[in-house]
Design a protein around this motif. Structure first.
Motif, PDB file in Angstrom:
ATOM      1  N   TYR A 150       0.856  -1.169   0.000  1.00 33.21           N
ATOM      2  CA  TYR A 150       0.000   0.000   0.000  1.00 33.21           C
ATOM      3  C   TYR A 150       0.903   1.232   0.000  1.00 33.21           C
ATOM      4  O   TYR A 150       2.106   1.134   0.254  1.00 33.21           O
ATOM      5  CB  TYR A 150      -0.941   0.023   1.213  1.00 33.21           C
ATOM      6  CG  TYR A 150      -0.229   0.119   2.550  1.00 33.21           C
ATOM      7  CD1 TYR A 150       0.047   1.355   3.135  1.00 33.21           C
ATOM      8  CD2 TYR A 150       0.164  -1.031   3.236  1.00 33.21           C
ATOM      9  CE1 TYR A 150       0.693   1.449   4.358  1.00 33.21           C
ATOM     10  CE2 TYR A 150       0.817  -0.950   4.454  1.00 33.21           C
ATOM     11  CZ  TYR A 150       1.068   0.292   5.025  1.00 33.21           C
ATOM     12  OH  TYR A 150       1.716   0.377   6.220  1.00 33.21           O
ATOM     13  N   GLU A 151       0.327   2.379  -0.296  1.00 31.23           N
ATOM     14  CA  GLU A 151       1.110   3.609  -0.330  1.00 31.23           C
ATOM     15  C   GLU A 151       1.009   4.329   1.010  1.00 31.23           C
ATOM     16  O   GLU A 151      -0.089   4.599   1.504  1.00 31.23           O
ATOM     17  CB  GLU A 151       0.619   4.538  -1.448  1.00 31.23           C
ATOM     18  CG  GLU A 151       1.390   5.838  -1.551  1.00 31.23           C
ATOM     19  CD  GLU A 151       2.905   5.617  -1.630  1.00 31.23           C
ATOM     20  OE1 GLU A 151       3.632   6.349  -0.933  1.00 31.23           O
ATOM     21  OE2 GLU A 151       3.347   4.711  -2.379  1.00 31.23           O
ATOM     22  N   ASN A 152       2.169   4.634   1.583  1.00 32.75           N
ATOM     23  CA  ASN A 152       2.209   5.298   2.879  1.00 32.75           C
ATOM     24  C   ASN A 152       2.828   6.689   2.785  1.00 32.75           C
ATOM     25  O   ASN A 152       3.205   7.273   3.803  1.00 32.75           O
ATOM     26  CB  ASN A 152       2.981   4.435   3.887  1.00 32.75           C
ATOM     27  CG  ASN A 152       2.661   4.786   5.318  1.00 32.75           C
ATOM     28  OD1 ASN A 152       1.524   5.126   5.646  1.00 32.75           O
ATOM     29  ND2 ASN A 152       3.657   4.690   6.190  1.00 32.75           N
ATOM     30  N   GLY A 153       2.985   7.187   1.571  1.00 34.93           N
ATOM     31  CA  GLY A 153       3.463   8.543   1.404  1.00 34.93           C
ATOM     32  C   GLY A 153       4.951   8.690   1.161  1.00 34.93           C
ATOM     33  O   GLY A 153       5.457   9.819   1.088  1.00 34.93           O
ATOM     34  N   TYR A 154       5.684   7.559   0.991  1.00 39.15           N
ATOM     35  CA  TYR A 154       7.138   7.638   0.878  1.00 39.15           C
ATOM     36  C   TYR A 154       7.676   7.245  -0.498  1.00 39.15           C
ATOM     37  O   TYR A 154       8.858   7.436  -0.766  1.00 39.15           O
ATOM     38  CB  TYR A 154       7.797   6.754   1.944  1.00 39.15           C
ATOM     39  CG  TYR A 154       7.345   7.059   3.350  1.00 39.15           C
ATOM     40  CD1 TYR A 154       7.406   8.361   3.846  1.00 39.15           C
ATOM     41  CD2 TYR A 154       6.832   6.061   4.165  1.00 39.15           C
ATOM     42  CE1 TYR A 154       6.967   8.642   5.134  1.00 39.15           C
ATOM     43  CE2 TYR A 154       6.388   6.340   5.452  1.00 39.15           C
ATOM     44  CZ  TYR A 154       6.461   7.638   5.936  1.00 39.15           C
ATOM     45  OH  TYR A 154       6.020   7.926   7.194  1.00 39.15           O
ATOM     46  N   THR A 155       6.838   6.696  -1.353  1.00 41.49           N
ATOM     47  CA  THR A 155       7.338   6.199  -2.640  1.00 41.49           C
ATOM     48  C   THR A 155       7.862   7.338  -3.512  1.00 41.49           C
ATOM     49  O   THR A 155       8.871   7.174  -4.214  1.00 41.49           O
ATOM     50  CB  THR A 155       6.254   5.411  -3.382  1.00 41.49           C
ATOM     51  OG1 THR A 155       5.857   4.297  -2.568  1.00 41.49           O
ATOM     52  CG2 THR A 155       6.773   4.887  -4.706  1.00 41.49           C
ATOM     53  N   ALA A 156       7.205   8.479  -3.505  1.00 42.28           N
ATOM     54  CA  ALA A 156       7.679   9.609  -4.309  1.00 42.28           C
ATOM     55  C   ALA A 156       9.089  10.016  -3.882  1.00 42.28           C
ATOM     56  O   ALA A 156       9.961  10.288  -4.734  1.00 42.28           O
ATOM     57  CB  ALA A 156       6.721  10.788  -4.185  1.00 42.28           C
ATOM     58  N   LYS A 157       9.342  10.016  -2.574  1.00 41.68           N
ATOM     59  CA  LYS A 157      10.681  10.359  -2.081  1.00 41.68           C
ATOM     60  C   LYS A 157      11.693   9.294  -2.504  1.00 41.68           C
ATOM     61  O   LYS A 157      12.828   9.620  -2.883  1.00 41.68           O
ATOM     62  CB  LYS A 157      10.663  10.492  -0.558  1.00 41.68           C
ATOM     63  CG  LYS A 157      12.012  10.863   0.037  1.00 41.68           C
ATOM     64  CD  LYS A 157      11.912  11.089   1.539  1.00 41.68           C
ATOM     65  CE  LYS A 157      13.272  11.488   2.119  1.00 41.68           C
ATOM     66  NZ  LYS A 157      13.183  11.760   3.583  1.00 41.68           N
ATOM     67  N   ILE A 158      11.287   8.039  -2.448  1.00 39.65           N
ATOM     68  CA  ILE A 158      12.169   6.949  -2.880  1.00 39.65           C
ATOM     69  C   ILE A 158      12.517   7.111  -4.356  1.00 39.65           C
ATOM     70  O   ILE A 158      13.683   6.985  -4.759  1.00 39.65           O
ATOM     71  CB  ILE A 158      11.512   5.588  -2.605  1.00 39.65           C
ATOM     72  CG1 ILE A 158      11.482   5.317  -1.097  1.00 39.65           C
ATOM     73  CG2 ILE A 158      12.230   4.462  -3.340  1.00 39.65           C
ATOM     74  CD1 ILE A 158      10.643   4.112  -0.692  1.00 39.65           C
ATOM     75  N   LEU A 159      11.526   7.413  -5.168  1.00 38.89           N
ATOM     76  CA  LEU A 159      11.766   7.618  -6.602  1.00 38.89           C
ATOM     77  C   LEU A 159      12.657   8.831  -6.844  1.00 38.89           C
ATOM     78  O   LEU A 159      13.522   8.803  -7.738  1.00 38.89           O
ATOM     79  CB  LEU A 159      10.434   7.775  -7.336  1.00 38.89           C
ATOM     80  CG  LEU A 159       9.604   6.496  -7.473  1.00 38.89           C
ATOM     81  CD1 LEU A 159       8.192   6.819  -7.964  1.00 38.89           C
ATOM     82  CD2 LEU A 159      10.277   5.500  -8.416  1.00 38.89           C
ATOM     83  N   ASP A 160      12.483   9.880  -6.069  1.00 44.26           N
ATOM     84  CA  ASP A 160      13.358  11.052  -6.191  1.00 44.26           C
ATOM     85  C   ASP A 160      14.807  10.665  -5.930  1.00 44.26           C
ATOM     86  O   ASP A 160      15.724  11.055  -6.671  1.00 44.26           O
ATOM     87  CB  ASP A 160      12.940  12.145  -5.201  1.00 44.26           C
ATOM     88  CG  ASP A 160      11.621  12.817  -5.572  1.00 44.26           C
ATOM     89  OD1 ASP A 160      11.192  12.692  -6.735  1.00 44.26           O
ATOM     90  OD2 ASP A 160      11.030  13.465  -4.677  1.00 44.26           O
ATOM     91  N   THR A 161      15.020   9.895  -4.863  1.00 42.77           N
ATOM     92  CA  THR A 161      16.381   9.478  -4.499  1.00 42.77           C
ATOM     93  C   THR A 161      16.987   8.589  -5.579  1.00 42.77           C
ATOM     94  O   THR A 161      18.164   8.746  -5.944  1.00 42.77           O
ATOM     95  CB  THR A 161      16.371   8.738  -3.154  1.00 42.77           C
ATOM     96  OG1 THR A 161      15.863   9.606  -2.137  1.00 42.77           O
ATOM     97  CG2 THR A 161      17.768   8.260  -2.773  1.00 42.77           C
ATOM     98  N   LEU A 162      16.213   7.648  -6.097  1.00 43.26           N
ATOM     99  CA  LEU A 162      16.720   6.772  -7.142  1.00 43.26           C
ATOM    100  C   LEU A 162      17.087   7.557  -8.397  1.00 43.26           C
ATOM    101  O   LEU A 162      18.088   7.261  -9.061  1.00 43.26           O
ATOM    102  CB  LEU A 162      15.672   5.703  -7.476  1.00 43.26           C
ATOM    103  CG  LEU A 162      15.352   4.702  -6.365  1.00 43.26           C
ATOM    104  CD1 LEU A 162      14.180   3.808  -6.763  1.00 43.26           C
ATOM    105  CD2 LEU A 162      16.576   3.851  -6.011  1.00 43.26           C
TER     106      LEU A 162
END
Length: 325
Positions: A150-162
């Motif tokens: 599920y999405e907990n609000g952190y995937t966008a930050k993970i994608l930014d870092t990658l």
């Protein structure tokens, strides 16, 4: 299922095949509340996914079939400990000559930076059906994967870092995740990441018949292809549970089952700190490691950039699952 009695006089230690680590089932005359799984091991993927679902089941309103998979940690421990004899498919016996013995993926972590010991039978089956649990171990290669229940609000930050670090990872999504987060999934594809199949409703694959299994996988892959124009080639079995039947059937569907050799207790959003989670991963690294992280965990999102940079400082390079033969 009976609850484990904390004051049983007999001490019994047995290896239990839990999803992402070797665990020990312990009963003793002392209080054993915190001793179900030893610190030196990794909690099962079974527990990780079901607790993740439990944490968000009201907020996310998952599919009914998914909700039925929720168990307590003790129940999961007991049920997985019986995997060696649990060959039944719930409500619908499978007509197949292949073994449907349900197994949970586990590995025994070490701090020597060597390929860890894994389930011997599982290793043989993965070789037969082109499964993956590690990559090229001839050099310091790492393969970064995330499970997205599920999405907990952190995937966008993970994608930014990658994107900032120029690392390509793999994200294993469910049908519910795709329906709720189409923009994030499209971004994964657009930025060159692998998006893998974690099934539509997250059932334990050995417990469903062939028709249901194929539907669980195909319904998600079809929806994903219609939305993104891309195709799914990799499967991470829910809860790390599999059998020879499920490996063969999914292989015939064109999938490679992907397991792991580095993981930790990170499925709870607030588990660990950025420093502790980073250090746990680094302690268990080895050439060819497939790293499993949960994207719901804030500490993981916060430490990811530092982890990538420090691994590179130690000579490691990050590769894509697509580079594994």
């Amino acid at each position: 299922m009976a609850k484990i009695n904390k004051t049983v006089a007999l001490i019994l230690v047995t290896f239990v095949a839990l999803g992402s680590g070797v665990a020990y089932k312990i009963t003793s005359s002392q209080n054993v509340e915190n001793q179900i799984v030893q610190e030196s091991t990794v909690i099962s993927e079974t527990t990780s996914h079901t607790e993740t679902i439990t944490d968000k089941k009201e907020q996310q309103k998952p599919e009914e079939n998914l909700a039925q998979e929720i168990k307590t940690e003790e129940n999961v421990t007991e049920s997985v400990s019986k995997n060696g004899t649990d060959n039944e498919v719930v409500n619908n016996p499978v007509q197949s000559t292949l073994s449907n013995e349900k197994m949970g993926w586990y590995y025994k972590p070490n701090k020597e930076h060597k390929l860890p010991e894994v389930n011997a039978q599982g290793k043989i089956l993965l070789e037969m059906y082109r499964g993956i649990y590690h990559g090229d171990s001839s050099a310091k290669n790492l393969y970064l994967t995330f499970d997205e229940g599920y999405e907990n609000g952190y995937t966008a930050k993970i994608l930014d870092t990658l994107k900032e670090t120029n690392v390509k990872a793999a994200f294993f999504i469910t049908g519910d995740y795709l329906r709720r987060n189409p923009e994030l999934v499209q971004r994964m594809v657009n930025e060159g990441h692998v998006v893998g199949n974690h099934t539509d409703n997250h059932p334990s694959l050995p417990t469903v018949d062939n028709t249901k299994l194929e539907k669980e996988i195909s319904s998600l892959s079809n929806a994903f292809s219609q939305q993104t124009g891309a195709k799914m080639q990799y499967l991470r079995p829910p809860m790390g549970e599999y059998s020879e039947r499920t490996l063969k059937l999914t292989h015939e569907m064109g999938y490679r089952n992907v397991f792991w050799t580095v993981a930790m207790v990170d499925w709870q959003p607030d588990a660990g700190t950025p420093e502790s989670n980073k250090n746990t991963v680094k302690e268990r690294l080895h050439n060819g490691a497939v790293i499993l992280l949960h994207a719901v965990n804030k500490a993981n999102a916060d430490m990811l950039g530092s982890l990538i940079n420090e691994c590179r400082d130690e000579g490691y390079q990050f590769r894509s699952l697509n580079e594994i033969n």
